[in-house]
Design a protein around this motif. Structure first.
Motif, PDB file in Angstrom:
ATOM      1  N   ALA A   1      26.736  16.143  -3.724  1.00 44.82           N
ATOM      2  CA  ALA A   1      27.258  14.796  -3.948  1.00 44.82           C
ATOM      3  C   ALA A   1      26.708  13.820  -2.918  1.00 44.82           C
ATOM      4  N   ASN A   2      26.646  14.229  -1.658  1.00 43.64           N
ATOM      5  CA  ASN A   2      26.089  13.360  -0.620  1.00 43.64           C
ATOM      6  C   ASN A   2      24.612  13.098  -0.854  1.00 43.64           C
ATOM      7  N   TRP A   3      23.869  14.128  -1.236  1.00 44.37           N
ATOM      8  CA  TRP A   3      22.447  13.939  -1.520  1.00 44.37           C
ATOM      9  C   TRP A   3      22.261  12.970  -2.684  1.00 44.37           C
ATOM     10  N   TRP A   4      23.061  13.152  -3.737  1.00 42.87           N
ATOM     11  CA  TRP A   4      22.939  12.283  -4.909  1.00 42.87           C
ATOM     12  C   TRP A   4      23.284  10.834  -4.556  1.00 42.87           C
ATOM     13  N   ASP A   5      24.322  10.636  -3.739  1.00 41.21           N
ATOM     14  CA  ASP A   5      24.689   9.284  -3.316  1.00 41.21           C
ATOM     15  C   ASP A   5      23.555   8.622  -2.539  1.00 41.21           C
ATOM     16  N   LYS A   6      22.915   9.381  -1.649  1.00 40.87           N
ATOM     17  CA  LYS A   6      21.799   8.825  -0.872  1.00 40.87           C
ATOM     18  C   LYS A   6      20.612   8.500  -1.770  1.00 40.87           C
ATOM     19  N   ALA A   7      20.310   9.380  -2.716  1.00 39.10           N
ATOM     20  CA  ALA A   7      19.183   9.138  -3.629  1.00 39.10           C
ATOM     21  C   ALA A   7      19.472   7.934  -4.512  1.00 39.10           C
ATOM     22  N   GLU A   8      20.698   7.822  -5.001  1.00 38.12           N
ATOM     23  CA  GLU A   8      21.076   6.690  -5.852  1.00 38.12           C
ATOM     24  C   GLU A   8      20.997   5.375  -5.075  1.00 38.12           C
ATOM     25  N   LEU A   9      21.491   5.370  -3.856  1.00 33.02           N
ATOM     26  CA  LEU A   9      21.439   4.178  -3.026  1.00 33.02           C
ATOM     27  C   LEU A   9      19.999   3.792  -2.728  1.00 33.02           C
ATOM     28  N   TRP A  10      19.150   4.765  -2.433  1.00 27.43           N
ATOM     29  CA  TRP A  10      17.737   4.492  -2.175  1.00 27.43           C
ATOM     30  C   TRP A  10      17.079   3.858  -3.398  1.00 27.43           C
TER      31      TRP A  10
END
Length: 65
Positions: free
Chosen positions: A6-15
């Motif tokens: 979930a944290n990885w996905w949030d960072k990728a989405e924000l990027w």
């Protein structure tokens, strides 16, 4: 484990959301283009196979005279 994903996905989405729009467009087309082409090819093959099941056999093409 799920928190890490979930944290990885949030960072990728924000990027991705913060990128310049033309670059977002190019990335989406680079990913979705081949995926859609592959899905269309697969659907075409499946429809051909299903149509072959309903196609008349060779003997049924030409009725006896």
């Amino acid at each position: 484990m799920f928190d890490g994903v979930a944290n990885w996905w949030d960072k990728a989405e924000l990027w991705l959301a913060q990128l310049w729009f033309p670059l977002q467009f190019v990335l989406v087309i680079a990913v979705l283009g081949p995926a859609c082409l592959g899905a269309a090819w697969l659907i075409d093959r499946i429809v051909d196979q299903v149509a072959a099941w309903f196609r008349p056999g060779r003997d049924e093409d030409y009725p006896a005279r």
